[in-house]
Scaffold this active site. Structure first.
Site, PDB file in Angstrom:
ATOM      1  N   HIS A 264      -3.388 -38.188 -70.010  1.00 34.27           N
ATOM      2  CA  HIS A 264      -4.247 -37.279 -69.932  1.00 34.27           C
ATOM      3  C   HIS A 264      -5.285 -37.358 -71.347  1.00 34.27           C
ATOM      4  O   HIS A 264      -6.334 -37.582 -71.256  1.00 34.27           O
ATOM      5  CB  HIS A 264      -4.156 -35.761 -69.613  1.00 34.27           C
ATOM      6  CG  HIS A 264      -5.475 -34.870 -69.729  1.00 34.27           C
ATOM      7  ND1 HIS A 264      -6.674 -35.241 -68.846  1.00 34.27           N
ATOM      8  CD2 HIS A 264      -5.691 -34.017 -70.306  1.00 34.27           C
ATOM      9  CE1 HIS A 264      -7.518 -34.283 -69.170  1.00 34.27           C
ATOM     10  NE2 HIS A 264      -7.191 -33.493 -70.086  1.00 34.27           N
TER      11      HIS A 264
ATOM     12  N   LYS B  40     -14.886 -23.913 -69.359  1.00 32.52           N
ATOM     13  CA  LYS B  40     -13.354 -23.517 -68.705  1.00 32.52           C
ATOM     14  C   LYS B  40     -13.243 -22.119 -68.307  1.00 32.52           C
ATOM     15  O   LYS B  40     -12.592 -21.902 -67.404  1.00 32.52           O
ATOM     16  CB  LYS B  40     -12.390 -23.650 -69.704  1.00 32.52           C
ATOM     17  CG  LYS B  40     -12.134 -25.099 -70.195  1.00 32.52           C
ATOM     18  CD  LYS B  40     -11.580 -26.096 -69.534  1.00 32.52           C
ATOM     19  CE  LYS B  40     -11.102 -27.378 -70.089  1.00 32.52           C
ATOM     20  NZ  LYS B  40     -10.317 -28.180 -69.464  1.00 32.52           N
TER      21      LYS B  40
ATOM     22  N   GLU C  41     -11.175 -38.472 -65.117  1.00 29.94           N
ATOM     23  CA  GLU C  41     -10.341 -39.603 -65.533  1.00 29.94           C
ATOM     24  C   GLU C  41     -10.359 -40.529 -64.262  1.00 29.94           C
ATOM     25  O   GLU C  41     -10.418 -41.694 -64.636  1.00 29.94           O
ATOM     26  CB  GLU C  41      -8.876 -39.135 -65.622  1.00 29.94           C
ATOM     27  CG  GLU C  41      -8.398 -38.313 -66.851  1.00 29.94           C
ATOM     28  CD  GLU C  41      -7.198 -37.840 -66.821  1.00 29.94           C
ATOM     29  OE1 GLU C  41      -6.294 -38.433 -66.859  1.00 29.94           O
ATOM     30  OE2 GLU C  41      -7.192 -36.413 -67.054  1.00 29.94           O
TER      31      GLU C  41
ATOM     32  N   ASP D 157      -7.213 -25.682 -63.735  1.00 29.18           N
ATOM     33  CA  ASP D 157      -8.116 -25.311 -64.882  1.00 29.18           C
ATOM     34  C   ASP D 157      -9.442 -25.889 -64.692  1.00 29.18           C
ATOM     35  O   ASP D 157      -9.795 -27.001 -65.229  1.00 29.18           O
ATOM     36  CB  ASP D 157      -7.496 -25.630 -66.149  1.00 29.18           C
ATOM     37  CG  ASP D 157      -8.328 -25.239 -67.253  1.00 29.18           C
ATOM     38  OD1 ASP D 157      -8.712 -24.162 -67.347  1.00 29.18           O
ATOM     39  OD2 ASP D 157      -8.223 -25.966 -68.336  1.00 29.18           O
TER      40      ASP D 157
ATOM     41  N   GLU E 203      -2.499 -28.804 -63.345  1.00 29.10           N
ATOM     42  CA  GLU E 203      -1.745 -28.302 -64.049  1.00 29.10           C
ATOM     43  C   GLU E 203      -0.665 -27.604 -63.471  1.00 29.10           C
ATOM     44  O   GLU E 203      -0.837 -27.121 -62.496  1.00 29.10           O
ATOM     45  CB  GLU E 203      -2.481 -27.332 -65.213  1.00 29.10           C
ATOM     46  CG  GLU E 203      -3.540 -28.004 -65.867  1.00 29.10           C
ATOM     47  CD  GLU E 203      -4.134 -27.320 -67.161  1.00 29.10           C
ATOM     48  OE1 GLU E 203      -3.248 -26.252 -67.462  1.00 29.10           O
ATOM     49  OE2 GLU E 203      -5.178 -27.493 -67.578  1.00 29.10           O
TER      50      GLU E 203
ATOM     51  N   GLN F 163     -18.893 -28.254 -71.269  1.00 24.90           N
ATOM     52  CA  GLN F 163     -17.786 -28.700 -72.373  1.00 24.90           C
ATOM     53  C   GLN F 163     -18.015 -29.504 -73.474  1.00 24.90           C
ATOM     54  O   GLN F 163     -17.721 -29.110 -74.659  1.00 24.90           O
ATOM     55  CB  GLN F 163     -16.437 -28.794 -71.534  1.00 24.90           C
ATOM     56  CG  GLN F 163     -14.975 -28.761 -72.318  1.00 24.90           C
ATOM     57  CD  GLN F 163     -13.987 -29.627 -71.526  1.00 24.90           C
ATOM     58  OE1 GLN F 163     -13.964 -29.689 -70.475  1.00 24.90           O
ATOM     59  NE2 GLN F 163     -13.000 -29.940 -72.226  1.00 24.90           N
TER      60      GLN F 163
ATOM     61  N   ASP G 158      -3.911 -22.317 -72.661  1.00 22.96           N
ATOM     62  CA  ASP G 158      -3.869 -23.669 -72.089  1.00 22.96           C
ATOM     63  C   ASP G 158      -3.218 -24.924 -73.026  1.00 22.96           C
ATOM     64  O   ASP G 158      -4.064 -25.012 -74.126  1.00 22.96           O
ATOM     65  CB  ASP G 158      -5.192 -23.889 -71.514  1.00 22.96           C
ATOM     66  CG  ASP G 158      -5.105 -25.228 -70.377  1.00 22.96           C
ATOM     67  OD1 ASP G 158      -3.905 -25.097 -69.740  1.00 22.96           O
ATOM     68  OD2 ASP G 158      -5.972 -25.833 -70.116  1.00 22.96           O
TER      69      ASP G 158
ATOM     70  N   GLU H  30      -8.383 -29.628 -62.932  1.00 25.42           N
ATOM     71  CA  GLU H  30      -7.523 -30.135 -63.522  1.00 25.42           C
ATOM     72  C   GLU H  30      -6.174 -29.943 -63.051  1.00 25.42           C
ATOM     73  O   GLU H  30      -5.703 -28.546 -62.937  1.00 25.42           O
ATOM     74  CB  GLU H  30      -7.510 -29.470 -65.100  1.00 25.42           C
ATOM     75  CG  GLU H  30      -8.798 -30.211 -66.018  1.00 25.42           C
ATOM     76  CD  GLU H  30      -8.642 -29.907 -67.364  1.00 25.42           C
ATOM     77  OE1 GLU H  30      -8.026 -28.827 -67.751  1.00 25.42           O
ATOM     78  OE2 GLU H  30      -9.467 -30.635 -68.170  1.00 25.42           O
TER      79      GLU H  30
ATOM     80  N   THR I 116      -9.973 -19.861 -63.161  1.00 21.43           N
ATOM     81  CA  THR I 116      -8.854 -20.696 -63.480  1.00 21.43           C
ATOM     82  C   THR I 116      -8.227 -20.315 -62.287  1.00 21.43           C
ATOM     83  O   THR I 116      -7.956 -19.053 -62.081  1.00 21.43           O
ATOM     84  CB  THR I 116      -8.180 -20.538 -64.608  1.00 21.43           C
ATOM     85  OG1 THR I 116      -9.048 -20.731 -65.740  1.00 21.43           O
ATOM     86  CG2 THR I 116      -6.712 -21.306 -64.837  1.00 21.43           C
TER      87      THR I 116
ATOM     88  N   ARG J 299     -17.717 -30.253 -67.234  1.00 20.78           N
ATOM     89  CA  ARG J 299     -17.437 -31.282 -68.331  1.00 20.78           C
ATOM     90  C   ARG J 299     -18.595 -31.381 -69.138  1.00 20.78           C
ATOM     91  O   ARG J 299     -18.692 -31.472 -70.245  1.00 20.78           O
ATOM     92  CB  ARG J 299     -17.046 -32.638 -67.535  1.00 20.78           C
ATOM     93  CG  ARG J 299     -15.868 -32.619 -66.880  1.00 20.78           C
ATOM     94  CD  ARG J 299     -14.603 -32.421 -67.736  1.00 20.78           C
ATOM     95  NE  ARG J 299     -13.363 -32.480 -67.135  1.00 20.78           N
ATOM     96  CZ  ARG J 299     -12.128 -32.110 -67.368  1.00 20.78           C
ATOM     97  NH1 ARG J 299     -12.240 -31.510 -68.734  1.00 20.78           N
ATOM     98  NH2 ARG J 299     -11.259 -32.304 -66.968  1.00 20.78           N
TER      99      ARG J 299
END
Lengths: 441, 441
Positions: free
Chosen positions: A146, A265, A385, A245, A213, A252, A139, A211, A269, A249
């Site tokens: 970001h 993570k 975000e 992904d 991606e 993480q 990744d 996420e 996925t 949080r």
């Protein structure tokens, strides 16, 4: 350069559903997946999407009407992963795509057209699996927007690490837990350190995120110890997909010093079923350069040939479908939208950086681009975000609900497509996953 | 608990070389590898080491003298990876090991003994490959001494991150670049940020290091979303090997904020050929607990059953063989020695932590323990620790050379063995790799 006929915007198919200007899968796209009829015991095999149908490549191979390179490629698409085909040279990828294109053209009337018609299976009736045996999943972290948005949450004084503008940063992810779209997964258990606490707590994640991606599938790999130069990098890329992904949080942020994300993570996925080939994306390539007031790439990451068309203008959006949306039959709410053209590093730079020290990529390996956030706050590709680290609620107009992080039963839907004047729109389909309650909480 | 006959220290074999008290492979060990005759075109297949010989498991299977569970297990050892055997239940691993043990006993005289004798190939004449198809490779960070030693170099004020005593920290490594012992590799190219520089430089790593680790091969995996509780963790472990996690420290330190090591590690990881089974290690298990003045593990990582024998007392050493050693015929110099019993977290805790969020382990997956450094400075498992970040030269008595980091032509040799009063010594063989000059510098 001669125009590739598969990019001709005036091309139409005898399959009416492929000619809808809002279709993801017109004759100019022809993406690959691995599929079978839903709830059947059939073997999974390769397929190409056209309109609202899938071309069954095992059936097409069986019919034996293709010849030459196209037939060689087709024979490699009959198994339960596309690795044998992805390992072939781009000329073979191209030959198969062209033969299918020719047979689908509105005025095609040879045995190829008849055989293609006989090989169609309705998209509405199929299910998919991950289209490649993924040896390693990497990744990246290539959106400067970001990186700044997330950096502000955890390092307000210095949001961007000093290496960001020099290195396409990446870390190794977990290949075993990559799942295909529509596979639900459980909220992960794990450790988090609550603000101000003296000891961590064990429990279900309280800060679940997605996420946005894109995924990049590797075609031919490289020998260990032999880097792939930037000028050759794209010839090692088979195609692209959508990728989510999922991230816990709280887990993480507690675990990631000093060695990076792991359990935050690796529980899941999600990838979309369809791989759009680099050839189909040609009309949507855009020039690429780093802003003049930012550091310019070191020579091994910077060639004129590459910067001429290093970017890809893929429109992207994230939608949220809660249990309420489903119960009330309301359409999912859009959380954000952006484009892949805003990435700080190109897909070729990712491939070259990955191999510069001698690391060997293998056919079927998956590279994630990292979260794709655009330049404005509304273009952010993760809820951490959009909610400013959970400090601001996001309203869902469709149901009147609010979110700071994901709740059980929430499904996130990623969509991607390319469109511009003078070209036919092509789409990536969707990448969807639903968060189930934790097990054993 | 009944004594397992394979642990009987008085057991002797009819193969004289197995009864040497300094042998790595007495009848009490019986580790597994994948091998063929060197420089032959033979197919790779499973083997068990005994004395100075390898038992060819494909030949043994062909002979058809084993029965029951042992024969089932044997049939799974004939291919070019041990995954089919590793996927079986521990009772089958045990039955095959026991049948081979019985046939090798000094007084064995049935058809099994004759067949075993006919299946021997001299160790000196074989070559190996990585014994499993490794789906994912994970590297842990479970030595508190290593964490403190390295932390002092980069974060002198706060060497240990706050999560270390709560989490068996890990990150995902690169599976594709795991190679078997005796595979040379090139010094990697990449970016580094020299002290005080304003821009990074591109070039060959100037701070090449090894890392003394052990590897853990996963037997049966777990379903995605279903964690493995601590009490069941060891039943998912097939066995252990030696592992060298080569590191380019300059590249690593520049790239690793915020997402962890990537190119600084992924160019090469070397494993030893022989996998010592958990059953063979039983006599060398040691009690395990966290010091009373340190945080105690959260309940999911802490059970009485585990702490009773969570550790494994494997003696380990690192030797350096330079081009000078080879030219002059001098024995490699010992750089350090320690024991695996000093790790802060156990192998069971690693497995449970890895899966607690739902991540699925698969048969053949490889876990590295992280660098194994003991409590004293002389027991450090990496040259960056021994040389205090390159600030102190290490003398090699054999040749009179000095080192701060590795130089081209240097070969690092890891060895491991278990010994204690009342037990027969068992060994892991060696894990060796030579650093070649950079390509394209």
């Amino acid at each position: 350069m001669e125009l590739n006929p598969t990019h001709d915007p005036s091309a139409r198919s005898w399959l009416a559903s492929a000619n809808n200007p809002q279709a993801d899968f017109p004759i100019q796209n022809l993406p690959f997946a691995v599929f079978r009829r839903r709830a059947s015991q059939e073997a999974f095999r390769g397929g190409i999407a056209i309109g609202d149908q899938v071309i069954d490549l095992a059936a097409l191979h069986q019919a034996g009407v293709l010849t030459g390179l196209a037939a060689q490629g087709l024979a490699a698409c009959t198994g339960d992963s596309l690795n044998p085909f992805m390992a072939m040279r781009p000329a073979i990828w191209s030959a198969l795509r062209r033969a299918v294109f020719d047979g689908l053209l509105a005025d095609a009337n040879g045995p190829e057209a008849a055989t293609l018609r006989a090989s169609l299976v309705p998209l509405a009736k199929v299910e998919y699996q991950v289209p490649a045996r993924i040896g390693d999943y990497t990744d990246f972290y290539t959106s400067i927007h970001h990186a700044r948005n997330v950096g502000r949450v955890i390092r307000p004084e210095d949001p961007l690490t000093p290496n960001f503008q020099w290195i396409p940063i990446a870390y190794h992810g977990r290949a075993s837990s990559v799942v295909i779209s529509d596979t639900p997964f459980h909220r992960p258990m794990g450790q988090a350190m609550p603000p101000g606490a003296r000891a961590p707590v064990y429990g279900a994640s309280q800060r679940m995120d997605y996420e946005l991606e894109m995924g990049i599938y590797i075609g031919a790999g490289n020998t260990q110890g032999q880097a792939i130069p930037l000028t050759e990098a794209e010839s090692h890329i088979f195609g692209m997909c959508l990728l989510n992904d999922w991230s816990a949080r709280d887990h993480q942020f507690w675990e990631m010093a000093p060695l990076g994300p792991f359990l935050g993570k690796n529980f899941c996925t999600t990838v979309s079923p369809w791989i759009v080939t680099m050839e189909a994306l040609v009309p949507f390539r855009v020039p690429f350069s780093h802003p003049a007031d930012e550091p310019q790439p070191l020579p091994y990451l910077d060639t004129p040939a590459n910067s001429a068309q290093g970017g890809v203008d893929v429109q992207l959006e994230v939608r949220l479908e809660t249990a309420q949306h489903r119960a009330r039959g309301v359409a999912p709410d859009r959380l954000s939208a952006t484009s892949f053209r805003h990435q700080y590093w190109t897909i070729a730079q990712m491939v070259t950086q990955h191999t510069v020290g001698g690391c060997n990529l293998q056919t079927g390996d998956l590279l994630g681009t990292g979260t794709i956030s655009g330049p404005t706050a509304e273009e952010a590709g993760a809820i951490v975000e959009l909610s400013l680290g959970g400090s601001r609620s996001i309203s869902l107009p469709g149901t009147g609900e609010q979110r700071t992080f994901l709740e059980d039963g929430d499904a996130v839907i990623l969509r991607g497509w390319c469109e511009k004047p003078g070209a036919v729109r092509i789409g990536f389909g969707e990448c969807k996953g639903e968060l189930l309650p934790a097990v054993g909480d």
